[in-house]
Enzyme design. Structure first.
Site, mmCIF file in Angstrom:
data_model
loop_
_atom_site.group_PDB
_atom_site.id
_atom_site.type_symbol
_atom_site.label_atom_id
_atom_site.label_comp_id
_atom_site.label_asym_id
_atom_site.label_seq_id
_atom_site.Cartn_x
_atom_site.Cartn_y
_atom_site.Cartn_z
ATOM 1 N N GLU A 77 -17.521 -53.154 -24.721
ATOM 2 C CA GLU A 77 -18.688 -52.948 -25.438
ATOM 3 C C GLU A 77 -18.599 -51.780 -26.294
ATOM 4 O O GLU A 77 -18.154 -50.526 -25.985
ATOM 5 C CB GLU A 77 -20.026 -52.832 -24.590
ATOM 6 C CG GLU A 77 -21.305 -52.394 -25.336
ATOM 7 C CD GLU A 77 -21.743 -53.179 -26.588
ATOM 8 O OE1 GLU A 77 -21.616 -54.493 -26.608
ATOM 9 O OE2 GLU A 77 -21.927 -52.464 -27.453
ATOM 10 N N ARG A 118 -36.640 -57.881 -25.624
ATOM 11 C CA ARG A 118 -35.412 -58.078 -25.524
ATOM 12 C C ARG A 118 -34.920 -56.934 -24.428
ATOM 13 O O ARG A 118 -33.877 -57.499 -23.622
ATOM 14 C CB ARG A 118 -34.985 -57.913 -26.959
ATOM 15 C CG ARG A 118 -34.888 -58.858 -27.736
ATOM 16 C CD ARG A 118 -34.350 -58.382 -29.247
ATOM 17 N NE ARG A 118 -34.186 -59.657 -30.130
ATOM 18 C CZ ARG A 118 -33.251 -60.423 -30.497
ATOM 19 N NH1 ARG A 118 -32.172 -60.208 -29.891
ATOM 20 N NH2 ARG A 118 -33.382 -61.412 -31.334
ATOM 21 N N ARG A 168 -40.787 -56.171 -38.285
ATOM 22 C CA ARG A 168 -41.296 -56.266 -36.874
ATOM 23 C C ARG A 168 -42.018 -55.087 -36.281
ATOM 24 O O ARG A 168 -41.860 -54.177 -36.348
ATOM 25 C CB ARG A 168 -39.989 -56.373 -36.134
ATOM 26 C CG ARG A 168 -38.856 -57.650 -36.443
ATOM 27 C CD ARG A 168 -37.598 -57.405 -35.807
ATOM 28 N NE ARG A 168 -37.469 -58.530 -35.035
ATOM 29 C CZ ARG A 168 -36.138 -58.666 -34.361
ATOM 30 N NH1 ARG A 168 -35.046 -57.760 -34.675
ATOM 31 N NH2 ARG A 168 -35.984 -59.596 -33.875
ATOM 32 N N ASP A 173 -23.224 -65.573 -31.668
ATOM 33 C CA ASP A 173 -23.590 -65.235 -32.926
ATOM 34 C C ASP A 173 -21.933 -64.914 -33.608
ATOM 35 O O ASP A 173 -22.090 -65.034 -34.789
ATOM 36 C CB ASP A 173 -24.113 -63.950 -33.136
ATOM 37 C CG ASP A 173 -25.734 -64.510 -33.376
ATOM 38 O OD1 ASP A 173 -26.064 -65.531 -32.918
ATOM 39 O OD2 ASP A 173 -26.473 -63.401 -33.817
ATOM 40 N N ALA A 218 -30.452 -67.201 -29.873
ATOM 41 C CA ALA A 218 -29.973 -66.776 -28.542
ATOM 42 C C ALA A 218 -30.058 -67.664 -27.642
ATOM 43 O O ALA A 218 -28.922 -67.900 -26.814
ATOM 44 C CB ALA A 218 -30.914 -65.481 -27.943
HETATM 45 P P1 FAD Z 1 -25.320 -59.543 -30.463
HETATM 46 O O1 FAD Z 1 -26.754 -59.444 -29.785
HETATM 47 O O2 FAD Z 1 -25.269 -59.069 -31.935
HETATM 48 O O3 FAD Z 1 -24.493 -58.656 -29.441
HETATM 49 C C1 FAD Z 1 -23.142 -58.307 -29.881
HETATM 50 C C2 FAD Z 1 -22.500 -57.371 -29.101
HETATM 51 O O4 FAD Z 1 -21.252 -56.923 -29.473
HETATM 52 C C3 FAD Z 1 -23.407 -55.747 -29.144
HETATM 53 O O5 FAD Z 1 -23.676 -55.354 -28.143
HETATM 54 C C4 FAD Z 1 -22.257 -55.181 -30.347
HETATM 55 O O6 FAD Z 1 -22.656 -53.947 -30.011
HETATM 56 C C5 FAD Z 1 -21.018 -55.625 -29.693
HETATM 57 N N1 FAD Z 1 -19.933 -55.426 -30.509
HETATM 58 C C6 FAD Z 1 -20.143 -55.744 -31.714
HETATM 59 N N2 FAD Z 1 -18.799 -55.414 -32.501
HETATM 60 C C7 FAD Z 1 -18.022 -55.002 -31.515
HETATM 61 C C8 FAD Z 1 -16.778 -54.711 -31.733
HETATM 62 N N3 FAD Z 1 -15.888 -54.737 -32.510
HETATM 63 N N4 FAD Z 1 -16.062 -54.136 -30.313
HETATM 64 C C9 FAD Z 1 -16.955 -54.269 -29.264
HETATM 65 N N5 FAD Z 1 -18.357 -54.565 -29.214
HETATM 66 C C10 FAD Z 1 -18.787 -54.923 -30.181
HETATM 67 N N6 FAD Z 1 -33.035 -66.110 -31.034
HETATM 68 C C11 FAD Z 1 -33.758 -66.781 -30.213
HETATM 69 O O7 FAD Z 1 -33.061 -67.668 -29.265
HETATM 70 N N7 FAD Z 1 -35.132 -66.792 -30.060
HETATM 71 C C12 FAD Z 1 -35.845 -65.852 -31.087
HETATM 72 O O8 FAD Z 1 -37.121 -65.809 -31.144
HETATM 73 C C13 FAD Z 1 -34.838 -65.047 -31.931
HETATM 74 N N8 FAD Z 1 -35.581 -64.317 -32.851
HETATM 75 C C14 FAD Z 1 -34.707 -63.618 -33.799
HETATM 76 C C15 FAD Z 1 -35.484 -62.811 -34.685
HETATM 77 C C16 FAD Z 1 -34.892 -61.968 -35.637
HETATM 78 C C17 FAD Z 1 -35.427 -61.017 -36.585
HETATM 79 C C18 FAD Z 1 -33.329 -62.050 -35.640
HETATM 80 C C19 FAD Z 1 -32.283 -61.222 -36.640
HETATM 81 C C20 FAD Z 1 -32.541 -62.891 -34.558
HETATM 82 C C21 FAD Z 1 -33.272 -63.502 -33.796
HETATM 83 N N9 FAD Z 1 -32.882 -64.402 -32.837
HETATM 84 C C22 FAD Z 1 -33.510 -65.145 -31.917
HETATM 85 C C23 FAD Z 1 -31.304 -64.643 -32.710
HETATM 86 C C24 FAD Z 1 -30.608 -63.771 -31.483
HETATM 87 O O9 FAD Z 1 -31.058 -62.485 -31.705
HETATM 88 C C25 FAD Z 1 -29.349 -63.698 -31.618
HETATM 89 O O10 FAD Z 1 -28.605 -65.201 -31.772
HETATM 90 C C26 FAD Z 1 -28.469 -63.197 -30.452
HETATM 91 O O11 FAD Z 1 -29.023 -61.936 -30.059
HETATM 92 C C27 FAD Z 1 -27.069 -63.009 -30.410
HETATM 93 O O12 FAD Z 1 -26.606 -62.613 -29.262
HETATM 94 P P2 FAD Z 1 -25.013 -62.263 -29.296
HETATM 95 O O13 FAD Z 1 -24.780 -61.495 -27.886
HETATM 96 O O14 FAD Z 1 -24.164 -63.311 -29.549
HETATM 97 O O15 FAD Z 1 -24.739 -60.949 -30.389
#
Ligand code: FAD
Length: 432
Positions: A35, A117, A200, A316, A329
């Site tokens: 991370e 969250r 937000r 994502d 998510a």
């Molecule tokens: P992220 O949460 O982006 O996590 C990525 C992680 O990787 C982070 O910890 C980051 O620090 C780390 N990282 C990034 N690059 C690197 C690198 N090069 N090297 C090492 N670490 C790295 N979804 C729902 O299901 N319900 C909802 O109500 C909802 N509401 C939302 C509202 C908003 C305004 C937004 C913007 C999104 C919403 N979502 C919702 C979508 C949801 O937030 C995302 O789909 C989800 O959080 C993605 O999770 P993730 O772990 O794939 O990515």
């Protein structure tokens, strides 16, 4: 590969990375999480989960399911427990505060099932054993081996790590995705602006009840209007009301490197000036200085495949979506359930490098259609909520019918069926 036990590197410890790590550990697979931040952390905002996501949590690990229920909040009124959102007319200028016209209601088996969250992430972190997470490790690039050797991860601090396979859970600005596509300048490497942004806020529930009335504060509401919409739902076991106010724009986002910017409440009043008294009252409750979030996604250039050799994108990183379905998510958790079940197949470790490549190919082939449809459908849903959808506009009957059909195809999927389909694909690849 030296022995039959797999060693998987996960890049990124957001919801996707943590849920996947926990699911793999439960299946006896060794994982390391890299991370970039100095600790696991999430923002203070609400996130809602549909029933498909909750079922997927159970499939990943019953511990995740339990952790979720520890912090999850449903609508507070017993007769609204199954309501996803009441959709109300945010433009209703004649209705007193809290009495906007109800347009329609969407229901699911659990209604809006939402968490703060940061609280959910804290619960997930408790399920990750010591020694698994490595912080301040920003992935710069990856190197695939020539033969059956290890995949190399190269970090920004000059250190390296190795694993049998790498899963990029590094979010919307994924380095893993950029590497896979051949560089930062390739189409799809960077996410694109959807020409919507969001403000937000988290409001203490008692204040919200005093100002908006109990039904509006304690149950999920979606206030529709021209070029904007505001949603609210309870989190923190009903102690807090979560607010997200979306607005459309024709202007470009000034700096794609930063997806949030500080702003003042006067801009929210300007954006929602044509909305009715209830929406004005919700804005009154927001802090004077707040953040504005650009809504980006990967919809313009969807990845043709989420896998390359023994590297794969998940969550994502593979398919970042705008949030209008409230399902981004949740679909990441489906991904984690499918991936962990595939990796746990006994034939995979036995097949070594070829087995891992087969898993990632099977994962990509079975997840692409559903996850990329979500990205497209979410864009359309945002337009439906803001009376901008072609052929629909302000026609409430059409908005209702289309939203219901789209949401039900997300909520209705059974994780057991998704896993079975993926396993069928994996078996076919391994037999070929
Ligand atoms: P992220 O949460 O982006 O996590 C990525 C992680 O990787 C982070 O910890 C980051 O620090 C780390 N990282 C990034 N690059 C690197 C690198 N090069 N090297 C090492 N670490 C790295 N979804 C729902 O299901 N319900 C909802 O109500 C909802 N509401 C939302 C509202 C908003 C305004 C937004 C913007 C999104 C919403 N979502 C919702 C979508 C949801 O937030 C995302 O789909 C989800 O959080 C993605 O999770 P993730 O772990 O794939 O990515």
């Amino acid at each position: 590969m030296d022995d039959d036990s797999l060693n998987i590197a996960i890049v990124g410890g957001g919801i996707s990375g943590l849920v996947l790590a926990i699911a793999l550990i439960r299946r006896g697979i060794k994982v390391q999480v890299y991370e970039q931040a100095h600790a696991f952390g999430e923002i203070g905002a609400g996130v809602a989960f549909g029933p498909n996501s909750v079922r997927a949590m159970q499939a990943c690990s019953p511990d995740i399911h339990t952790a979720f229920h520890k912090v999850a909040t449903r609508n507070q009124w017993p007769d609204k427990r199954n309501v996803w959102f009441d959709f109300v007319d945010g433009y209703d200028k004649d209705a007193p505060v809290g009495k906007e016209k109800l347009l329609f209601t969407l229901t699911t088996e659990d209604g809006a099932n939402a968490v703060h969250r940061a609280h959910f992430l804290d619960e997930l972190v408790k399920l990750v054993p010591d020694g698994v997470a490595h912080f301040k490790k920003h992935l710069d690039t990856l190197k695939l081996p020539d033969g059956d050797g290890k995949v190399k991860l190269l970090f920004h601090d000059g250190t390296e790590a190795e694993a049998d396979a790498v899963i990029g859970c590094d979010g919307i600005k994924s380095r893993t995705r950029a590497w896979m596509l051949g560089g930062d300048d390739k189409p799809g490497a960077a996410p694109v602006y959807t020409y919507k942004y969001a403000y937000r806020g988290l409001i203490p529930m008692q204040r919200a009840v005093d100002e908006l009335g109990e039904d509006n504060a304690k149950n999920a509401k979606m206030h529709l209007g021209q070029d904007g919409h505001i949603l609210t739902f309870p989190v923190n076991k009903g102690e807090t009301m979560n607010v997200v106010a979306f607005h459309a724009t024709e202007d470009d986002w000034p700096d794609a490197r930063h997806l949030t910017r500080s702003t003042e409440k006067k801009h929210v009043y300007e954006d929602f000036g044509d909305f009715g008294p209830t929406v004005q009252k919700i804005i009154d409750l927001l802090e004077p200085n707040l953040d504005c979030w650009a809504i980006f996604d990967t919809g313009d250039h969807p990845m043709e495949a989420y896998n390359q050799g023994r590297v794969c994108c998940l969550g994502d990183a593979a398919h970042a979506t705008s949030p209008h379905h409230g399902a981004g998510a949740g679909i990441c958790i489906e991904d984690a359930a499918v991936m962990s079940e595939l990796l746990a197949e006994p034939s995979v470790a036995q097949a070594g490098a070829r087995g891992l490549e087969a898993v990632f190919r099977a994962f990509s082939e079975c997840r692409r259609e559903r996850t990329q449809w979500l990205v497209r459908s979410s864009r359309r849903t945002g337009e439906l909520y803001e009376w901008r959808a072609e052929g629909v506009g302000r026609d409430v009957g059409k908005i209702f019918a289309e939203c219901r059909e789209r949401d039900e195809s997300i909520w209705g999927s059974r994780i057991g069926d998704l896993v079975a389909e993926a396993k069928g694909g994996l078996a076919a690849i391994l037999e070929a």
